[in-house]
Design an enzyme around this catalytic site. Structure first.
Site, short mmCIF file in Angstrom:
data_model
loop_
_atom_site.label_atom_id
_atom_site.label_comp_id
_atom_site.label_asym_id
_atom_site.label_seq_id
_atom_site.Cartn_x
_atom_site.Cartn_y
_atom_site.Cartn_z
N ILE A 269 -37.56 -30.33 -32.06
CA ILE A 269 -38.11 -30.94 -33.28
C ILE A 269 -39.61 -30.66 -33.38
O ILE A 269 -40.11 -30.25 -34.44
CB ILE A 269 -37.83 -32.47 -33.32
CG1 ILE A 269 -36.33 -32.70 -33.51
CG2 ILE A 269 -38.63 -33.15 -34.43
CD1 ILE A 269 -35.89 -34.15 -33.48
N TYR B 140 -26.74 -39.05 -19.41
CA TYR B 140 -26.76 -40.52 -19.48
C TYR B 140 -25.99 -41.16 -18.33
O TYR B 140 -26.36 -42.22 -17.85
CB TYR B 140 -26.20 -41.02 -20.83
CG TYR B 140 -26.87 -40.44 -22.05
CD1 TYR B 140 -28.11 -39.78 -21.97
CD2 TYR B 140 -26.28 -40.53 -23.30
CE1 TYR B 140 -28.71 -39.24 -23.10
CE2 TYR B 140 -26.88 -40.00 -24.44
CZ TYR B 140 -28.08 -39.34 -24.33
OH TYR B 140 -28.67 -38.81 -25.44
N THR C 153 -33.23 -43.22 -31.97
CA THR C 153 -31.97 -42.47 -32.06
C THR C 153 -30.92 -43.23 -32.87
O THR C 153 -30.90 -44.46 -32.87
CB THR C 153 -31.39 -42.20 -30.65
OG1 THR C 153 -30.11 -41.57 -30.77
CG2 THR C 153 -31.21 -43.49 -29.85
N TYR D 161 -28.72 -44.77 -22.36
CA TYR D 161 -29.75 -44.17 -23.23
C TYR D 161 -29.97 -45.02 -24.47
O TYR D 161 -31.10 -45.37 -24.82
CB TYR D 161 -29.27 -42.77 -23.60
CG TYR D 161 -29.99 -42.08 -24.73
CD1 TYR D 161 -31.24 -41.49 -24.54
CD2 TYR D 161 -29.39 -41.97 -25.99
CE1 TYR D 161 -31.87 -40.83 -25.58
CE2 TYR D 161 -30.02 -41.31 -27.03
CZ TYR D 161 -31.26 -40.75 -26.82
OH TYR D 161 -31.89 -40.10 -27.85
N ARG E 20 -20.48 -41.33 -37.11
CA ARG E 20 -21.86 -41.78 -37.38
C ARG E 20 -22.30 -41.23 -38.73
O ARG E 20 -22.59 -40.06 -38.86
CB ARG E 20 -22.82 -41.22 -36.32
CG ARG E 20 -22.70 -41.85 -34.97
CD ARG E 20 -23.95 -41.74 -34.14
NE ARG E 20 -24.32 -40.41 -33.76
CZ ARG E 20 -24.45 -40.01 -32.48
NH1 ARG E 20 -24.23 -40.84 -31.48
NH2 ARG E 20 -24.84 -38.80 -32.21
C1 UGA Z 1 -26.67 -36.86 -28.98
C2 UGA Z 1 -27.75 -37.83 -28.51
O1 UGA Z 1 -27.25 -38.75 -27.60
C3 UGA Z 1 -28.42 -38.54 -29.64
O2 UGA Z 1 -29.53 -39.27 -29.20
C4 UGA Z 1 -28.94 -37.59 -30.65
O3 UGA Z 1 -29.44 -38.32 -31.75
C5 UGA Z 1 -27.83 -36.69 -31.10
O4 UGA Z 1 -27.20 -36.05 -29.97
C6 UGA Z 1 -28.41 -35.61 -31.97
O5 UGA Z 1 -28.19 -34.43 -31.72
O6 UGA Z 1 -29.13 -35.98 -32.89
P1 UGA Z 1 -24.10 -36.83 -29.64
O7 UGA Z 1 -23.94 -36.53 -31.09
O8 UGA Z 1 -22.99 -37.64 -29.06
O9 UGA Z 1 -25.51 -37.56 -29.41
O10 UGA Z 1 -24.22 -35.51 -28.74
P2 UGA Z 1 -23.59 -34.06 -28.73
O11 UGA Z 1 -23.74 -33.54 -27.34
O12 UGA Z 1 -24.16 -33.22 -29.79
O13 UGA Z 1 -22.03 -34.30 -28.94
C7 UGA Z 1 -21.44 -34.51 -30.18
C8 UGA Z 1 -19.95 -34.64 -29.97
O14 UGA Z 1 -19.41 -33.37 -29.60
C9 UGA Z 1 -19.53 -35.62 -28.88
O15 UGA Z 1 -18.40 -36.33 -29.31
C10 UGA Z 1 -19.15 -34.74 -27.71
O16 UGA Z 1 -18.19 -35.31 -26.87
C11 UGA Z 1 -18.62 -33.50 -28.41
N1 UGA Z 1 -18.75 -32.22 -27.66
C12 UGA Z 1 -19.92 -31.87 -27.09
C13 UGA Z 1 -17.65 -31.38 -27.59
O17 UGA Z 1 -16.55 -31.70 -28.10
N2 UGA Z 1 -17.77 -30.19 -26.92
C14 UGA Z 1 -18.94 -29.82 -26.34
O18 UGA Z 1 -18.98 -28.70 -25.75
C15 UGA Z 1 -20.04 -30.68 -26.42
#
Ligand code: UGA
Length: 362
Positions: free
Chosen positions: A15, A83, A117, A155, A308
């Site tokens: 960012i 986390y 977040t 987190y 979300r």
């Molecule tokens: C993360 C952070 O925890 C937040 O603070 C942040 O605001 C957010 O990213 C962001 O990018 O803004 P999250 O969306 O859960 O939250 O993180 P990701 O790692 O981007 O995962 C998104 C979803 O994809 C999750 O459900 C995860 O399980 C899934 N995922 C992730 C997959 O299915 N395959 C992957 O290879 C990686």
């Protein structure tokens, strides 16, 4: 008259590397950029002053709050794979190390623009009575985290507690603050590719790009039915520049910044990125999608937000801003950026480099 002086903690990250050039282009200000690396921030403007330092370096926060009228705090460990594996580091980076900053800003009359977040909302959107709602609102949505043994929420809990500290300093000590809750910001330069410029598991967009670049399966946790709203980094930075420009309107406000119109399932995101990659990269292998369990990818203690969607009505009215970029508009530039930066690191045969154990999983 002296130019406005803004400190940006974490200016060298994803960012920050987009925010700094945008601010320099739109404001007559000096920027003190603090980070552990500036590999992503190539700007050469004479008003940009870089310092390689960690926020817990003794004396650093005292110095910058003595010199700057605004501090933008972007530093965080914000990668879900950490986390439940490095929870104490996550608490320190997102809470402990930043409490002194909040105190100093309050004591010295320095404006604090802090990045929190969307994870503070937790698993899903519930109103004060515990009833399901479609979007997450800064005032009316409850914060629904999982049990303590689900370390995923370490987190969100640290971030929420810092928000409460900031809020208390504002309500009872006069701190001038704005808290931003970003909702899945994506764009060029996001995260890292494991084994090349980082270790572990990056966030989902970078994980999928890593898989495509290596010719490996895109891993879908639980089949990829969970949903996220993705905002382009350009729309996001547009909002943040306005936050900095409008201190009175944003004083003591918490603002969701995201794009509710770009809500997709993780499977849909995977398919969209794979098809953009196939269309733009000559000789690209056909993408393969593989379902994995959360335990396989993240280990024990992981948990997830099932959906979300931000309510951005407050940001829209305070900032006169609206996100406009769709996923099909933003994905080509993201794919091109990853290919330009990382494809040369792989040989022509796409030899698989050794990295996380799950690459050879079921
Ligand atoms: C993360 C952070 O925890 C937040 O603070 C942040 O605001 C957010 O990213 C962001 O990018 O803004 P999250 O969306 O859960 O939250 O993180 P990701 O790692 O981007 O995962 C998104 C979803 O994809 C999750 O459900 C995860 O399980 C899934 N995922 C992730 C997959 O299915 N395959 C992957 O290879 C990686």
């Amino acid at each position: 008259m002296n130019r406005e002086r803004i400190a940006i903690l974490g200016a060298g990250g994803f960012i920050g590397s987009h925010l700094v050039p945008a601010l320099l282009a739109q404001r007559d200000c000096d920027i003190e950029a603090i980070d552990l690396t500036f590999d992503k921030l190539s700007n050469t403007d004479a008003r940009l002053h870089r310092s390689l330092a960690s926020v817990d370096q003794p004396g650093l926060l005292e110095e910058i709050t003595a010199r700057c009228s605004t501090v933008v705090s972007l530093t965080a460990l914000c990668n879900p794979s950490l986390y439940n594996t490095r929870p104490l580091d996550v608490i320190d980076a997102n809470y402990t190390d930043l409490v002194p900053l909040v105190r100093l800003c309050a004591a010295r009359g320095v404006r604090l623009v802090h990045f929190s977040t969307c994870e503070v909302y937790g698993r899903l959107a519930l109103d004060a009575g515990g009833h399901r709602t479609s979007t997450m609102n800064e005032e009316s949505t409850g914060l629904f985290l999982g049990s303590v043994d689900r370390e995923r929420w370490t987190y969100a809990c640290a971030k929420q507690l810092l928000e409460r500290v900031i809020w208390a300093h504002g309500a009872h000590g006069g701190l001038d603050f704005t808290i931003i809750r970003p909702f899945n910001v994506i764009g060029p330069r996001m995260d890292f590719v494991p084994g090349i410029d980082g270790e572990g598991l990056p966030r989902v967009l970078a994980s999928f790009m890593n898989a495509l670049l290596r010719g490996e399966p895109l891993l879908l946790v639980g089949g990829g039915g969970q949903r996220r709203s993705f905002i382009s980094i350009d729309d996001f930075v547009g909002a943040i520049v306005r936050v900095i420009e409008r201190p009175s309107a944003c004083r003591r406000q918490i603002l969701n910044v995201g794009n509710p119109d770009n809500e997709v399932s993780i499977r849909e995101l995977a398919e969209a990125i794979a098809s953009v990659y196939a269309a733009r990269v000559a000789g690209a292998r056909r993408a393969v999608f593989r379902e994995v369990t959360a335990e396989q990818l993240y280990g024990t203690g992981y948990d997830d937000s099932e959906q979300r969607i931000p309510d951005v009505s407050k940001a829209r009215s305070i900032l006169s801003w609206m996100p406009t970029t769709t996923l099909p508009q933003m994905l080509p530039a993201i794919v091109d950026d990853y290919v330009a930066r990382y494809a040369p690191c792989f040989d022509a045969e796409r030899v698989v480099l050794p990295h996380a154990a799950w690459s050879s999983g079921p």
